[in-house]
Design an enzyme around this catalytic site. Structure first.
Site, mmCIF file in Angstrom:
data_model
loop_
_atom_site.group_PDB
_atom_site.id
_atom_site.type_symbol
_atom_site.label_atom_id
_atom_site.label_comp_id
_atom_site.label_asym_id
_atom_site.label_seq_id
_atom_site.Cartn_x
_atom_site.Cartn_y
_atom_site.Cartn_z
ATOM 1 C CD GLN A 3 -3.492 -4.462 6.289
ATOM 2 O OE1 GLN A 3 -3.324 -3.685 5.431
ATOM 3 N NE2 GLN A 3 -4.070 -5.780 5.905
ATOM 4 C CE LYS A 8 -3.881 -2.378 1.917
ATOM 5 N NZ LYS A 8 -4.425 -2.950 3.050
ATOM 6 C CG ASP A 31 -9.893 -0.148 4.118
ATOM 7 O OD1 ASP A 31 -9.519 -0.456 2.845
ATOM 8 O OD2 ASP A 31 -9.057 -0.685 4.954
#
Ligand code: NAP
Length: 279
Positions: A96, A52, A119
Site C-alpha cells: 500500500q 481490499k 498493481d
C-alpha cells in the site's frame, strides 16, 4: 441529460464474475491468495487496505495481512517481499502506497516479482503494456476501460484525450486507449491551450489531481467524460477533478464521484489476482 456511468453496479458485476470463477477453481482445488503489506498508520491507507481485504473475502480470495510499524526499515520490507515472492501459495503482493519517508518506493515496488505484481506498477509489466504483451495492468486505468466497454461506449477510432501523465493513471490510461484503437492525446501541466485540446475529445479522461478543474468550457458537447479524480471537500463530501454540475448537462455520458471510477480500482485488483492463478 448524460448517461450516468454506474461504477458501483459495474464493479459489482466484475466482482460477481470473479467470485463465480474462484468458486469453480476452488472446486478443482485451486485457490487464490493476495498478500497485502501496510507500513505505518496512515488512516486513508488503513481504509484502502480494509476495503481490499473485504473485496478479497467477497470474491473468495484469501488475503494475508502484514501491518508493519512506521519505523520498519527498507531492508526489513525487502526481506518480507523476498519471502512472499518465494511462497507458492501467494499469488499476488500489494504494498500500500504511500510508504513512510525514508523508504525508497521504487526500490520496494521493483522488488516484487513481476508475476505477483497485481498493481501493475513493476517496470516489466509497464513495458509489457507498452508493447502490447499480456501482463498486469494498473488497476484504475484498467477499470476505466471496463467502465467504457460495459457501458457500450465504442473506443475504436475515437479521439481520446487524457489529462494527466502519472505512472499509475495517465500513462497506462493512454496506452490502454491506444490498445483499444483510440486516437490518443496526453495532456499535462506544460500543455499549451489545454481547452483547445480537451474540446477535441470524444472521450475525455481526467486524472489531474485538482478538484473540479475541468468545467464545461473544456468539454465538447456530446463527449464522454471519465473523472478519475477524488477529493474530500470541506463539507466532508467527495468530488472529482471534473466540475460535475457544469459538465453533466453537455456530456453524452459521465462518471460521478463517488460511484464512478473509484469502485472499479479494487474490482480490477481482484481481476488481476484471479488472472495470476487462472492462466
Ligand atoms: P498526479 O500524480 O498528481 O498527476 C497529475 C497529473 O496532472 C500530472 O501529470 C500533471 O502534469 C497533470 N496536471 C497537473 N496540473 C495540470 C494542469 N493545470 N493542466 C494539465 N495537466 C495538469 O495524480 P494521479 O496519481 O495521476 O491522480 C490523479 C487524480 O486521480 C487524483 O485526484 C487522485 O486522487 C485520483 N486517483 C483516483 C484513483 C481511484 O481509484 N479513483 C486512483 C488513483 C488516483 P505534470 O506531469 O506535468 O506534472
Amino acid at each position: 441529460m448524460a448517461q450516468i456511468i454506474d461504477g458501483k453496479a459495474i464493479s459489482q458485476a466484475v466482482k460477481d464474475e470473479i467470485k463465480a470463477r474462484t468458486a469453480e477453481l476452488s472446486a478443482k482445488g485451486i485457490s487464490a491468495c493476495l498478500a497485502v503489506i501496510l507500513v505505518g498508520e496512515d488512516p486513508a491507507s488503513q481504509v484502502y487496505v480494509k476495503n481490499k481485504k473485504k473485496a478479497c473475502e467477497y470474491c473468495g480470495i484469501k488475503s494475508l495481512s502484514y501491518e508493519l510499524p512506521a519505523d520498519t526499515t527498507e531492508e526489513k520490507l525487502l526481506e518480507l517481499i523476498e519471502e512472499l515472492n518465494a511462497r507458492e501459495d501467494v499469488n499476488g503482493i500489494l504494498v500500500q502506497l504511500p510508504l513512510p519517508a525514508g523508504i525508497d518506493e521504487d526500490r520496494v515496488l521493483d522488488a516484487i516479482s513481476p508475476d505477483k505484481d497485481v498493481d501493475g506498477f513493476h517496470p516489466v509489466n509497464v513495458g509489457k503494456l507498452s508493447i502490447g504483451k499480456k501482463g498486469f495492468v494498473s488497476c484504475t486505468p484498467a477499470g476505466v476501460i471496463q467502465l467504457l466497454k460495459r457501458s457500450g461506449i465504442e473506443i475504436s477510432g475515437k479521439e481520446c484525450v487524457v489529462v494527466g501523465r502519472s505512472n499509475i493513471v495517465g500513462k497506462p490510461m493512454s496506452m490502454l486507449l491506444l490498445k483499444e484503437n483510440g486516437t490518443v492525446t496526453v495532456c499535462h501541466s506544460r500543455t499549451k491551450n489545454l481547452k483547445e485540446v480537451t474540446k477535441r475529445a470524444d472521450i475525455l479522461v481526467v486524472a489531474i489531481g485538482k478538484p473540479k478543474f475541468i468545467d464545461a468550457s473544456y468539454v465538447r458537447e456530446g463527449a464522454v467524460v471519465i473523472d478519475v479524480g477524488i477529493h474530500r471537500q470541506e463539507d466532508g463530501k467527495l468530488c472529482g477533478d471534473v466540475d460535475y454540475a457544469s459538465v453533466e448537462p453537455i456530456a453524452s455520458a459521465i462518471t460521478p464521484v463517488p460511484g464512478g471510477v473509484g469502485p472499479m480500482t479494487i474490482a480490477m485488483l481482484m481481476y488481476n489476482l484471479l488472472a495470476s492463478v487462472d492462466a
